[in-house]
Write an enzyme that holds these catalytic residues in place. Sequence first.
Site, PDB file in Angstrom:
ATOM      1  N   CYS A   2      21.028  37.338  44.406  1.00  0.00           N
ATOM      2  CA  CYS A   2      20.589  38.706  44.683  1.00  0.00           C
ATOM      3  C   CYS A   2      20.056  38.850  46.113  1.00  0.00           C
ATOM      4  O   CYS A   2      19.481  37.923  46.659  1.00  0.00           O
ATOM      5  CB  CYS A   2      19.477  39.113  43.740  1.00  0.00           C
ATOM      6  SG  CYS A   2      19.913  39.002  42.024  1.00  0.00           S
ATOM      7  N   ARG A  27      25.656  36.053  50.175  1.00  0.00           N
ATOM      8  CA  ARG A  27      24.846  35.365  49.170  1.00  0.00           C
ATOM      9  C   ARG A  27      25.506  35.400  47.791  1.00  0.00           C
ATOM     10  O   ARG A  27      25.152  34.622  46.911  1.00  0.00           O
ATOM     11  CB  ARG A  27      23.466  36.037  49.072  1.00  0.00           C
ATOM     12  CG  ARG A  27      22.632  35.860  50.305  1.00  0.00           C
ATOM     13  CD  ARG A  27      21.457  36.807  50.289  1.00  0.00           C
ATOM     14  NE  ARG A  27      20.475  36.486  49.282  1.00  0.00           N
ATOM     15  CZ  ARG A  27      19.475  35.637  49.447  1.00  0.00           C
ATOM     16  NH1 ARG A  27      19.335  35.013  50.593  1.00  0.00           N
ATOM     17  NH2 ARG A  27      18.604  35.413  48.492  1.00  0.00           N
ATOM     18  N   TRP A  80      23.090  39.635  41.397  1.00  0.00           N
ATOM     19  CA  TRP A  80      23.877  38.547  40.804  1.00  0.00           C
ATOM     20  C   TRP A  80      23.319  38.400  39.396  1.00  0.00           C
ATOM     21  O   TRP A  80      22.175  37.991  39.208  1.00  0.00           O
ATOM     22  CB  TRP A  80      23.685  37.267  41.619  1.00  0.00           C
ATOM     23  CG  TRP A  80      24.550  36.125  41.185  1.00  0.00           C
ATOM     24  CD1 TRP A  80      25.828  35.866  41.583  1.00  0.00           C
ATOM     25  CD2 TRP A  80      24.193  35.066  40.289  1.00  0.00           C
ATOM     26  NE1 TRP A  80      26.286  34.721  40.985  1.00  0.00           N
ATOM     27  CE2 TRP A  80      25.303  34.213  40.186  1.00  0.00           C
ATOM     28  CE3 TRP A  80      23.046  34.762  39.558  1.00  0.00           C
ATOM     29  CZ2 TRP A  80      25.310  33.067  39.381  1.00  0.00           C
ATOM     30  CZ3 TRP A  80      23.045  33.623  38.757  1.00  0.00           C
ATOM     31  CH2 TRP A  80      24.174  32.792  38.684  1.00  0.00           C
ATOM     32  N   ASN A 106      14.441  40.212  42.949  1.00  0.00           N
ATOM     33  CA  ASN A 106      15.213  38.961  42.895  1.00  0.00           C
ATOM     34  C   ASN A 106      14.426  37.982  42.050  1.00  0.00           C
ATOM     35  O   ASN A 106      13.201  38.074  41.994  1.00  0.00           O
ATOM     36  CB  ASN A 106      15.337  38.336  44.287  1.00  0.00           C
ATOM     37  CG  ASN A 106      16.268  39.090  45.183  1.00  0.00           C
ATOM     38  OD1 ASN A 106      16.876  40.062  44.762  1.00  0.00           O
ATOM     39  ND2 ASN A 106      16.354  38.663  46.426  1.00  0.00           N
ATOM     40  N   GLY A 107      15.103  37.031  41.445  1.00  0.00           N
ATOM     41  CA  GLY A 107      14.392  36.003  40.677  1.00  0.00           C
ATOM     42  C   GLY A 107      14.403  36.342  39.202  1.00  0.00           C
ATOM     43  O   GLY A 107      15.193  37.170  38.741  1.00  0.00           O
ATOM     44  N   GLU A 509      33.495  15.971  45.708  1.00  0.00           N
ATOM     45  CA  GLU A 509      33.462  17.155  46.572  1.00  0.00           C
ATOM     46  C   GLU A 509      34.824  17.861  46.569  1.00  0.00           C
ATOM     47  O   GLU A 509      34.891  19.099  46.515  1.00  0.00           O
ATOM     48  CB  GLU A 509      33.046  16.732  47.993  1.00  0.00           C
ATOM     49  CG  GLU A 509      33.035  17.834  49.047  1.00  0.00           C
ATOM     50  CD  GLU A 509      32.104  18.990  48.735  1.00  0.00           C
ATOM     51  OE1 GLU A 509      31.309  18.904  47.787  1.00  0.00           O
ATOM     52  OE2 GLU A 509      32.190  20.006  49.444  1.00  0.00           O
ATOM     53  N   LYS A 513      35.286  21.723  45.395  1.00  0.00           N
ATOM     54  CA  LYS A 513      35.887  22.757  46.253  1.00  0.00           C
ATOM     55  C   LYS A 513      37.013  23.461  45.506  1.00  0.00           C
ATOM     56  O   LYS A 513      37.125  24.681  45.523  1.00  0.00           O
ATOM     57  CB  LYS A 513      36.455  22.159  47.554  1.00  0.00           C
ATOM     58  CG  LYS A 513      35.472  21.728  48.607  1.00  0.00           C
ATOM     59  CD  LYS A 513      34.774  22.853  49.338  1.00  0.00           C
ATOM     60  CE  LYS A 513      33.494  23.230  48.675  1.00  0.00           C
ATOM     61  NZ  LYS A 513      32.279  22.538  49.061  1.00  0.00           N
ATOM     62  N   GLU A 516      35.648  25.721  42.630  1.00  0.00           N
ATOM     63  CA  GLU A 516      34.902  26.939  42.936  1.00  0.00           C
ATOM     64  C   GLU A 516      35.735  28.045  43.577  1.00  0.00           C
ATOM     65  O   GLU A 516      35.460  29.207  43.335  1.00  0.00           O
ATOM     66  CB  GLU A 516      33.597  26.657  43.697  1.00  0.00           C
ATOM     67  CG  GLU A 516      33.703  26.020  45.021  1.00  0.00           C
ATOM     68  CD  GLU A 516      32.325  25.780  45.661  1.00  0.00           C
ATOM     69  OE1 GLU A 516      31.320  26.365  45.256  1.00  0.00           O
ATOM     70  OE2 GLU A 516      32.278  24.991  46.613  1.00  0.00           O
ATOM     71  N   HIS A 532      39.141   4.242  31.565  1.00  0.00           N
ATOM     72  CA  HIS A 532      38.131   4.260  30.499  1.00  0.00           C
ATOM     73  C   HIS A 532      38.057   5.613  29.790  1.00  0.00           C
ATOM     74  O   HIS A 532      37.048   5.924  29.176  1.00  0.00           O
ATOM     75  CB  HIS A 532      36.761   3.880  31.068  1.00  0.00           C
ATOM     76  CG  HIS A 532      36.728   2.488  31.615  1.00  0.00           C
ATOM     77  ND1 HIS A 532      36.836   1.365  30.825  1.00  0.00           N
ATOM     78  CD2 HIS A 532      36.663   2.028  32.898  1.00  0.00           C
ATOM     79  CE1 HIS A 532      36.804   0.277  31.581  1.00  0.00           C
ATOM     80  NE2 HIS A 532      36.708   0.666  32.846  1.00  0.00           N
ATOM     81  N   LYS A 629      25.888  32.118  47.428  1.00  0.00           N
ATOM     82  CA  LYS A 629      25.682  31.178  48.539  1.00  0.00           C
ATOM     83  C   LYS A 629      24.293  30.548  48.462  1.00  0.00           C
ATOM     84  O   LYS A 629      24.134  29.358  48.716  1.00  0.00           O
ATOM     85  CB  LYS A 629      25.858  31.921  49.865  1.00  0.00           C
ATOM     86  CG  LYS A 629      25.797  31.028  51.089  1.00  0.00           C
ATOM     87  CD  LYS A 629      27.044  30.182  51.231  1.00  0.00           C
ATOM     88  CE  LYS A 629      26.988  29.243  52.420  1.00  0.00           C
ATOM     89  NZ  LYS A 629      27.956  28.138  52.270  1.00  0.00           N
TER      90      LYS A 629
HETATM   91  O1  M6R Z   1      22.140  25.722  49.787  1.00  0.00           O
HETATM   92  P1  M6R Z   1      22.341  24.431  49.078  1.00  0.00           P
HETATM   93  O2  M6R Z   1      22.990  23.402  49.894  1.00  0.00           O
HETATM   94  O3  M6R Z   1      21.062  23.917  48.488  1.00  0.00           O
HETATM   95  O4  M6R Z   1      23.293  24.751  47.875  1.00  0.00           O
HETATM   96  C1  M6R Z   1      23.532  23.835  46.863  1.00  0.00           C
HETATM   97  C2  M6R Z   1      24.738  24.233  46.051  1.00  0.00           C
HETATM   98  O5  M6R Z   1      24.504  25.434  45.407  1.00  0.00           O
HETATM   99  C3  M6R Z   1      25.976  24.362  46.929  1.00  0.00           C
HETATM  100  O6  M6R Z   1      26.245  23.177  47.619  1.00  0.00           O
HETATM  101  C4  M6R Z   1      27.195  24.760  46.108  1.00  0.00           C
HETATM  102  O7  M6R Z   1      27.577  23.699  45.303  1.00  0.00           O
HETATM  103  C5  M6R Z   1      28.290  25.198  47.083  1.00  0.00           C
HETATM  104  N1  M6R Z   1      28.858  26.435  46.666  1.00  0.00           N
HETATM  105  C6  M6R Z   1      29.334  24.188  47.285  1.00  0.00           C
HETATM  106  O8  M6R Z   1      30.421  24.624  48.003  1.00  0.00           O
END
Ligand code: M6R
Length: 634
Positions: A2, A27, A80, A106-107, A509, A513, A516, A532, A629
């Site tokens: 948010c 965000r 959000w 927010n929150g 990673e 990627k 997401e 396994h 974000k």
């Molecule tokens: O702002 P941060 O690095 O603490 O965020 C952590 C995760 O939310 C962030 O890395 C998320 O996994 C990303 N969208 C990855 O691309």
Amino acid sequence: MCGIFAVIGSREVSSLLIDGLRKLEYRGYDSAGIATIDNSNKDNSGQINVKKSKGKLINLSNLIKQKLPKGHVGIGHTRWATHGKPNERNAHPHLDFSGQIAVVQNGIIENYRDISKSLAIKGIKFTSETDTEIIPHLIGLEIEQSLANGFPPNGHTLLKAVQKVLTWLEGTYAIAVIWSKAPNALVVASEQAPLVLGFGEGEFFCASDTPALVGFTRTFLPLRDHEIALLTPLGIELYGDDGNRQHRAPSLLQGTEFFADKKDFRHFMLKEIYEQPETAQQWLDRFLPMDLPSGNSVALPISTSLVERIEQIQILACGTSRHAGMVGAYLLEQFAGVPTKVYFASEFRYAPPPLSPNTLTIGVSQSGETADTLAALRMEKERRDSADDPNFYFHQLGITNRVDSSLGRELENVIDIESGIEIGVAATKTFLGQMLSFYGLTLLFASHRQKRSSQEILDLSHDLRLIPKQLADLIKKHDSLSQEIAHLFVDTKDVIFLGRGINYPIALEGALKLKEISYIHAQGYPAGELKHGPIALLDQHVPVVSIAVPGIVYEKVLSNSQEAKARDARLIGVSTYGPESEMFDELFTIPKVSEWISPLLTVVPLQLFSYHIAAHKGLDVDQPRNLAKSVTVE
Ligand code: M6R
């Protein structure tokens, strides 16, 4: 997650609100709304206008453009969804029962159920499913009481009502409140959720993050926990939770590139992938310059006395930042000889390990606002402080791209990766900056502990200095290759990523990627684990991406890849070119480099591979569904 943007001044604010919210779009959100107070009636009785819409901000801006809501004060929000579906009804701002008070938040308010019940008993009807809606109702009741007690309808009456209501709320939140009877007032408050005040010329702002202020003002002041502020067209009054006025000097926004544009790139993510050679070069110029004073292995802002005291390290982070931490842990243990553990910040808080002595706690977060990471760090500080034993002292270090964030402010030692603002939700260049910072720490600890010969330290530094050029070459080469093959994976449902040793985090990673941004299910495994269990998934429909880099586990990864191929999986290699390359159906070649530095390169083809599949599918690469974000709720 948010975003709040609010403004008070002497000009019309609706389009300013949209402007500010636009700069918070990165965000992540699923609905948006604004409220202003139209004070143009002769009798000076203000009227609150609320406009909301589901989906992107463009819907809201189209909705209001025919007839801009009037008013010199307003609050705006991008939501959000946490409590209640992402629809117009649940979008903020929310009004109280009288329709005179509007709130954005927010929150999460954790005790909202109990409060809603008691409000319902008083006959208050709810119009949304949110936890937020209790706030305007509570303020409305408090104000009714104040007016009945003879208080005038002005900003201070609103301020007092909000102050009182906040004492009943549990959770973490940032709020902004307006009241139609006090059109010269805007009240904002924060409790473990980011909110910054902006000081303009004859107008004042509050926002969830500094980029929203760019173009309006460069002078800002972050609210601290439990602080509340009254903004009027004449200035800002700041109060602590004891009700006393606070006086703190604001800061000046640094950097000019606060709100980046896409230049000629189709998406921010692609632009940010392309910016990685520059990120690396800047990191090297600052922390590993050629003219380091003799005896220094790296120029990180960390004191020798701290390094000497540390016996072990724990790393707290989420998502991609945790993967950078895992690469770091491998290096710190295997190269520098420092026992290091990495934790999911969200788990650590509720299941911390027994306190270990002389431990450095590293919080990694590109945004510096991830609620799970902040909460874990705060918890660790508290339990170490209360141990009251110098062995358990809270030695702390943050690695972030936002030194002006909560993490940057709360931790004593911070490495600013200075990668430039990252707009794409999928972290790319900040991952590189975080990994490089762990290489820096590794050089520092390895040389202090004399774990490695000076030649080995020099070799690692030398290899790091070659990275920017190697990155530039790789990006160019693999951008076109991944674009060419993206169409082959459009209907793919599952992908498996394999890596071992220092490249196991890169397999994780790569899978993250892909998940997401392309919404394809993907899972990263240490290659040896394939047999396994996961191998049962393999057939011609489940491609396997294998990171096979010459080094201690090279042959092993190749054998694991063969096992996948034998089950008809399409095999995509991230590997050096050689006779073994024949086994791969597709190959992203990387140069022959030392295994130590290979993660800085192997991640690049995986970023491009995910990007092009998502772009080919026509998806919203920069703001994928359901993601934010800055994940500012736990
Ligand atoms: O702002 P941060 O690095 O603490 O965020 C952590 C995760 O939310 C962030 O890395 C998320 O996994 C990303 N969208 C990855 O691309």
